[in-house]
Design a protein around this motif. Structure first.
Motif, PDB file in Angstrom:
ATOM      1  N   LYS A 106       0.854  -1.172   0.000  1.00 36.53           N
ATOM      2  CA  LYS A 106       0.000   0.000   0.000  1.00 36.53           C
ATOM      3  C   LYS A 106       0.900   1.235   0.000  1.00 36.53           C
ATOM      4  N   PRO A 107       0.600   2.240  -0.842  1.00 41.94           N
ATOM      5  CA  PRO A 107       1.452   3.436  -0.854  1.00 41.94           C
ATOM      6  C   PRO A 107       1.397   4.143   0.499  1.00 41.94           C
ATOM      7  N   PRO A 108       2.523   4.710   0.918  1.00 42.54           N
ATOM      8  CA  PRO A 108       2.529   5.392   2.215  1.00 42.54           C
ATOM      9  C   PRO A 108       1.640   6.627   2.190  1.00 42.54           C
ATOM     10  N   GLU A 109       1.003   6.882   3.307  1.00 40.16           N
ATOM     11  CA  GLU A 109       0.168   8.073   3.410  1.00 40.16           C
ATOM     12  C   GLU A 109       1.045   9.258   3.798  1.00 40.16           C
ATOM     13  N   ILE A 110       0.810  10.358   3.141  1.00 40.99           N
ATOM     14  CA  ILE A 110       1.553  11.577   3.446  1.00 40.99           C
ATOM     15  C   ILE A 110       0.580  12.533   4.119  1.00 40.99           C
ATOM     16  N   LYS A 111       0.964  13.014   5.292  1.00 46.48           N
ATOM     17  CA  LYS A 111       0.104  13.935   6.018  1.00 46.48           C
ATOM     18  C   LYS A 111      -0.070  15.223   5.228  1.00 46.48           C
ATOM     19  N   LYS A 112      -1.260  15.789   5.353  1.00 46.24           N
ATOM     20  CA  LYS A 112      -1.578  17.016   4.614  1.00 46.24           C
ATOM     21  C   LYS A 112      -0.586  18.139   4.929  1.00 46.24           C
ATOM     22  N   ARG A 113      -0.116  18.218   6.162  1.00 45.98           N
ATOM     23  CA  ARG A 113       0.809  19.288   6.538  1.00 45.98           C
ATOM     24  C   ARG A 113       2.155  19.145   5.829  1.00 45.98           C
ATOM     25  N   ASN A 114       2.457  17.954   5.293  1.00 44.35           N
ATOM     26  CA  ASN A 114       3.726  17.706   4.615  1.00 44.35           C
ATOM     27  C   ASN A 114       3.659  17.957   3.113  1.00 44.35           C
ATOM     28  N   ILE A 115       2.522  18.456   2.623  1.00 47.82           N
ATOM     29  CA  ILE A 115       2.357  18.685   1.181  1.00 47.82           C
ATOM     30  C   ILE A 115       2.144  20.167   0.913  1.00 47.82           C
ATOM     31  N   PHE A 116       2.967  20.701   0.032  1.00 46.61           N
ATOM     32  CA  PHE A 116       2.875  22.090  -0.430  1.00 46.61           C
ATOM     33  C   PHE A 116       2.346  22.014  -1.855  1.00 46.61           C
ATOM     34  N   THR A 117       1.083  22.366  -2.051  1.00 47.89           N
ATOM     35  CA  THR A 117       0.427  22.186  -3.340  1.00 47.89           C
ATOM     36  C   THR A 117       0.517  23.452  -4.173  1.00 47.89           C
ATOM     37  N   VAL A 118       1.006  23.293  -5.412  1.00 48.08           N
ATOM     38  CA  VAL A 118       1.077  24.402  -6.361  1.00 48.08           C
ATOM     39  C   VAL A 118       0.317  23.970  -7.612  1.00 48.08           C
ATOM     40  N   LEU A 119      -0.746  24.698  -7.921  1.00 47.68           N
ATOM     41  CA  LEU A 119      -1.540  24.428  -9.117  1.00 47.68           C
ATOM     42  C   LEU A 119      -1.420  25.629 -10.049  1.00 47.68           C
ATOM     43  N   VAL A 120      -1.265  25.356 -11.342  1.00 48.36           N
ATOM     44  CA  VAL A 120      -1.178  26.421 -12.339  1.00 48.36           C
ATOM     45  C   VAL A 120      -2.274  26.173 -13.358  1.00 48.36           C
ATOM     46  N   ASN A 121      -3.172  27.160 -13.551  1.00 46.86           N
ATOM     47  CA  ASN A 121      -4.283  26.961 -14.480  1.00 46.86           C
ATOM     48  C   ASN A 121      -3.919  27.402 -15.899  1.00 46.86           C
ATOM     49  N   ALA A 122      -4.884  27.291 -16.788  1.00 45.95           N
ATOM     50  CA  ALA A 122      -4.658  27.616 -18.201  1.00 45.95           C
ATOM     51  C   ALA A 122      -4.419  29.102 -18.424  1.00 45.95           C
ATOM     52  N   ASN A 123      -4.793  29.928 -17.442  1.00 44.06           N
ATOM     53  CA  ASN A 123      -4.571  31.374 -17.546  1.00 44.06           C
ATOM     54  C   ASN A 123      -3.276  31.792 -16.860  1.00 44.06           C
ATOM     55  N   ASP A 124      -2.417  30.804 -16.539  1.00 48.65           N
ATOM     56  CA  ASP A 124      -1.125  31.041 -15.886  1.00 48.65           C
ATOM     57  C   ASP A 124      -1.274  31.662 -14.504  1.00 48.65           C
ATOM     58  N   GLN A 125      -2.353  31.339 -13.815  1.00 46.86           N
ATOM     59  CA  GLN A 125      -2.565  31.806 -12.454  1.00 46.86           C
ATOM     60  C   GLN A 125      -2.199  30.687 -11.493  1.00 46.86           C
TER      61      GLN A 125
END
Length: 191
Positions: A49-68
């Motif tokens: 089973k893949p290890p679970e990563i706590k939410k506090r350990n993830i820095f999420t960067v999303l880039v949309n189609a408008n480069d935002q």
């Protein structure tokens, strides 16, 4: 009777041209693109089973189609991305909202707090190439600045100036490149 025009012997012109071409090819340098350095993780073991990563350990960067940018669920700016990523990875005040750290013994450095933080990056298929490269550069710069800081503390030199491969590996173990890039999605077209 017409005067005969003397001809120029051009038999050795081809030899001279070939020698000049060879000279310029051998003495000139050709720039090569270095690319973005990323080490892919090993393929997952289907029996585990893949290890679970706590939410506090993830820095999420999303880039949309408008480069935002959307950084950890909030609108972001490319000019502040590097500093936010550095603060996330370093967690200088051991904040509960930033990633956990584990103490590891690393040869040549000693005991070091190593971040469990992972930067998760996802782009839209419509994201411009320019924005994609800017985001990659900022995230890589964050890791490089943290490595430079530790390298100066431990060895008195910037990371790139370290010639000893063991010292370089020690710094890389203390501050790993933890950037996970998800497959681009087609969330929506440009407006």
């Amino acid at each position: 009777m017409a005067k005969k025009i003397p001809e120029i012997n051009s038999g050795s012109m081809a030899d001279i041209s070939f020698l000049l071409l060879t000279f310029f090819l051998l003495t000139s340098s050709i720039d090569t693109d270095m690319g973005i350095t990323r080490r892919l993780p090993p393929p997952p073991d289907p029996t585990q089973k893949p290890p679970e990563i706590k939410k506090r350990n993830i820095f999420t960067v999303l880039v949309n189609a408008n480069d935002q940018l959307l950084v950890n669920g909030e609108p972001g700016d490319i000019r502040t991305l590097k500093d936010k990523a550095k603060e996330f990875l370093a967690n200088p005040y051991n904040s509960e909202s930033l990633p956990e750290k584990t103490v590891k013994y690393i040869d040549l450095i000693g005991n070091v707090e190593v971040s469990k933080g992972v930067i998760s990056l996802q782009n839209d298929r419509g994201t411009s190439y320019n924005m994609y490269i800017q985001v990659q550069n900022e995230l890589t710069a964050a890791v490089n600045e943290l490595r430079d800081k530790l390298s100066k503390e431990k060895f008195g030199k910037k990371f790139d100036d370290l010639k000893d491969e063991q010292k370089r590996e020690a710094i890389q173990k203390a501050i790993p490149v933890s950037i996970s890039e998800a497959e681009p999605k087609d969330v929506g077209g440009k407006k």
